[in-house]
Scaffold this motif. Sequence first.
Motif, short mmCIF file in Angstrom:
data_model
loop_
_atom_site.label_atom_id
_atom_site.label_comp_id
_atom_site.label_asym_id
_atom_site.label_seq_id
_atom_site.Cartn_x
_atom_site.Cartn_y
_atom_site.Cartn_z
N ILE A 20 37.03 36.98 33.49
CA ILE A 20 38.38 37.73 33.33
C ILE A 20 37.90 39.28 32.99
CG2 ILE A 20 40.32 38.28 31.99
CD1 ILE A 20 40.88 35.39 31.53
N VAL A 21 38.25 40.32 34.09
CA VAL A 21 37.69 41.54 33.82
C VAL A 21 38.68 42.51 33.51
CG1 VAL A 21 35.49 41.43 34.98
CG2 VAL A 21 37.48 41.89 36.34
N VAL A 22 38.63 43.17 32.76
CA VAL A 22 39.83 44.43 32.49
C VAL A 22 39.42 45.65 33.14
CG1 VAL A 22 41.30 45.63 30.83
CG2 VAL A 22 40.69 43.39 30.28
N VAL A 23 40.26 46.15 33.95
CA VAL A 23 39.97 47.28 35.07
C VAL A 23 41.17 48.44 34.77
CG1 VAL A 23 39.41 48.09 37.29
CG2 VAL A 23 38.92 45.67 36.70
N PHE A 24 40.51 49.66 34.44
CA PHE A 24 41.47 50.58 34.40
C PHE A 24 41.48 51.32 35.72
CE2 PHE A 24 43.16 54.84 33.58
CZ PHE A 24 44.31 54.31 32.70
N THR A 25 42.78 51.17 36.44
CA THR A 25 42.68 51.87 37.85
C THR A 25 43.53 53.04 37.95
OG1 THR A 25 44.65 50.72 38.35
CG2 THR A 25 42.85 49.31 38.54
N ARG A 26 43.05 53.76 38.98
CA ARG A 26 43.65 55.00 39.20
C ARG A 26 45.20 54.76 39.66
NH1 ARG A 26 41.64 59.85 41.16
NH2 ARG A 26 39.39 59.15 41.82
N GLU A 27 45.24 53.75 40.52
CA GLU A 27 46.75 53.81 41.08
C GLU A 27 47.74 52.91 40.23
OE1 GLU A 27 43.69 54.14 44.01
OE2 GLU A 27 43.73 53.01 42.41
N PHE A 28 47.39 52.24 39.27
CA PHE A 28 48.20 51.24 38.71
C PHE A 28 47.83 51.19 37.12
CE2 PHE A 28 47.37 49.11 42.60
CZ PHE A 28 48.82 49.17 43.19
N GLY A 29 47.04 51.98 36.51
CA GLY A 29 46.78 51.62 35.11
C GLY A 29 45.65 50.68 34.81
N LYS A 30 45.85 49.98 33.66
CA LYS A 30 45.06 48.90 33.22
C LYS A 30 45.47 47.49 33.64
CE LYS A 30 44.87 47.71 28.79
NZ LYS A 30 44.55 47.80 27.37
N ILE A 31 44.75 46.84 34.35
CA ILE A 31 45.01 45.54 34.68
C ILE A 31 43.91 44.43 34.42
CG2 ILE A 31 45.44 44.15 36.82
CD1 ILE A 31 46.29 46.87 38.35
N GLY A 32 44.34 43.12 34.18
CA GLY A 32 43.58 42.15 33.84
C GLY A 32 43.30 41.47 35.16
N MET A 33 42.25 40.97 35.26
CA MET A 33 41.93 40.33 36.73
C MET A 33 40.94 39.03 36.52
SD MET A 33 40.81 43.46 39.27
CE MET A 33 42.03 44.94 39.48
N VAL A 34 41.14 37.92 37.27
CA VAL A 34 40.42 37.07 37.10
C VAL A 34 39.56 36.91 38.32
CG1 VAL A 34 40.34 34.20 37.29
CG2 VAL A 34 42.22 35.42 36.05
N ALA A 35 38.12 36.91 38.15
CA ALA A 35 37.22 37.15 39.18
C ALA A 35 36.42 35.48 39.27
CB ALA A 35 36.17 38.04 38.76
N ARG A 36 36.95 34.88 40.38
CA ARG A 36 36.37 33.30 40.36
C ARG A 36 35.11 33.37 41.20
NH1 ARG A 36 41.01 30.80 38.94
NH2 ARG A 36 42.85 31.48 39.46
N GLY A 37 34.22 32.74 40.09
CA GLY A 37 32.86 32.51 40.56
C GLY A 37 31.91 33.56 40.64
N ALA A 38 32.45 34.87 39.58
CA ALA A 38 31.87 35.84 39.47
C ALA A 38 30.74 35.92 38.43
CB ALA A 38 32.72 37.08 38.90
N LYS A 39 30.60 34.61 37.64
CA LYS A 39 29.18 34.25 36.80
C LYS A 39 28.26 34.06 37.62
CE LYS A 39 30.13 32.30 32.80
NZ LYS A 39 30.84 31.24 32.00
N LYS A 40 28.34 33.48 38.91
CA LYS A 40 27.17 32.81 39.66
C LYS A 40 26.49 34.30 40.27
CE LYS A 40 29.80 28.85 41.12
NZ LYS A 40 30.37 28.07 42.25
N GLY A 41 25.50 34.17 40.24
CA GLY A 41 24.34 35.30 40.78
C GLY A 41 24.74 35.50 41.88
N LYS A 42 24.77 34.81 43.02
CA LYS A 42 25.05 35.23 44.29
C LYS A 42 26.51 35.17 44.82
CE LYS A 42 21.10 32.18 45.72
NZ LYS A 42 20.41 31.15 46.68
#
Length: 255
Positions: A20-42
Motif C-alpha cells: 500500500i503506497v500513499v501518494v500525494f498527487t498534483r491532480e487529486f491530493g493524497k491518495i492511498g493505492m494498492v500496488a499488487r505484486g509490487a514487492k516482487k523484484g521484477k
Amino acid sequence: MEKAEGIVLRQTSYRESDKIVVVFTREFGKIGMVARGAKKGKSRLAAVTQPFTTGMFSFFGGRGLVTLQQGDVIHNFSSIQQDIFLTAYASFVCELLDKATEERQKNEYLFELAYAILRDIDEGYDAQILTQIFEMKMLNLLGLYPVMDRCAICGETEGHFDFSSASDGLVCHRCFERDPYRMHLPENVVKLLRLFYMFRIDRLGEIHVKPETKAWLEKAIDTYYDEKSGLYLKSKKFLRDMSKWSGILEKKDED
C-alpha cells in the motif's frame, strides 16, 4: 481509469507480495493505492512505488484505497536514495506532508513545494535549511498563522524582535516585558524565520547559513511546532538524534 502525477510519501507491506503506497498527487491530493505484486523484484510497479519517487500513476477506484494499475518513474531522486542523511531529511518532508493533509484535497501549490524541496535536497543544496523552509511553509496548512510581519502584541513593524510561541509570532523590544516566555534570538535568525515563512521558495535563491544559525533556527521552529502543532513525527526524532551522531563523528575526526 484516472491518471495523476504524484510523489510517494510512504509504503507499507500488504499481504505476501503487495504494497500500500500513499501518494500525494498534483491532480487529486493524497491518495492511498494498492500496488499488487509490487514487492516482487521484477514487478513493473516495484520502482515507481519506492519512497520519494515522483511518477505518473494510473489507477482505478473511488473513495478510499484505489488500485494502482500502472506507474512510470519521472524522478527517483537517486542521491537521496543513496545517502542516509539525505534520506532522513526527505523522510521528514514526506511524513510532515502526510500528517498535515487529508485525503483527496487537491493542493497544486503544496505538490510543487514538496517536489521543489526534494529536488533541491537531491541536487545537493543544504538539506537542513530546505526542511526548515518547508516547516515554515507548512504552518498555515496546519491552521497556524504566526504574526511574522509585525509585533504580535502591539503591531509595530520597526525595532528589535524576538520570537514567541506564547504570543504566536514576533515580539518587538517595546513588548519584551509583556512576554517572559519569548525566545531571545539573534537578529539574523529572526530575519530568516520571517523570510522562510513569507517568501515563495522560488524567490529565495540559494541560502548559505552558518551552523550556529541553523541550530538557532532549529530550536525556534521545533519549539513552535512542539507547543502549537500537536504533531509527533518519528522522522523528526530521528533527525534530532542524527544531529547528535554527526556532532560526535565530527569531534572524533578532529581528535
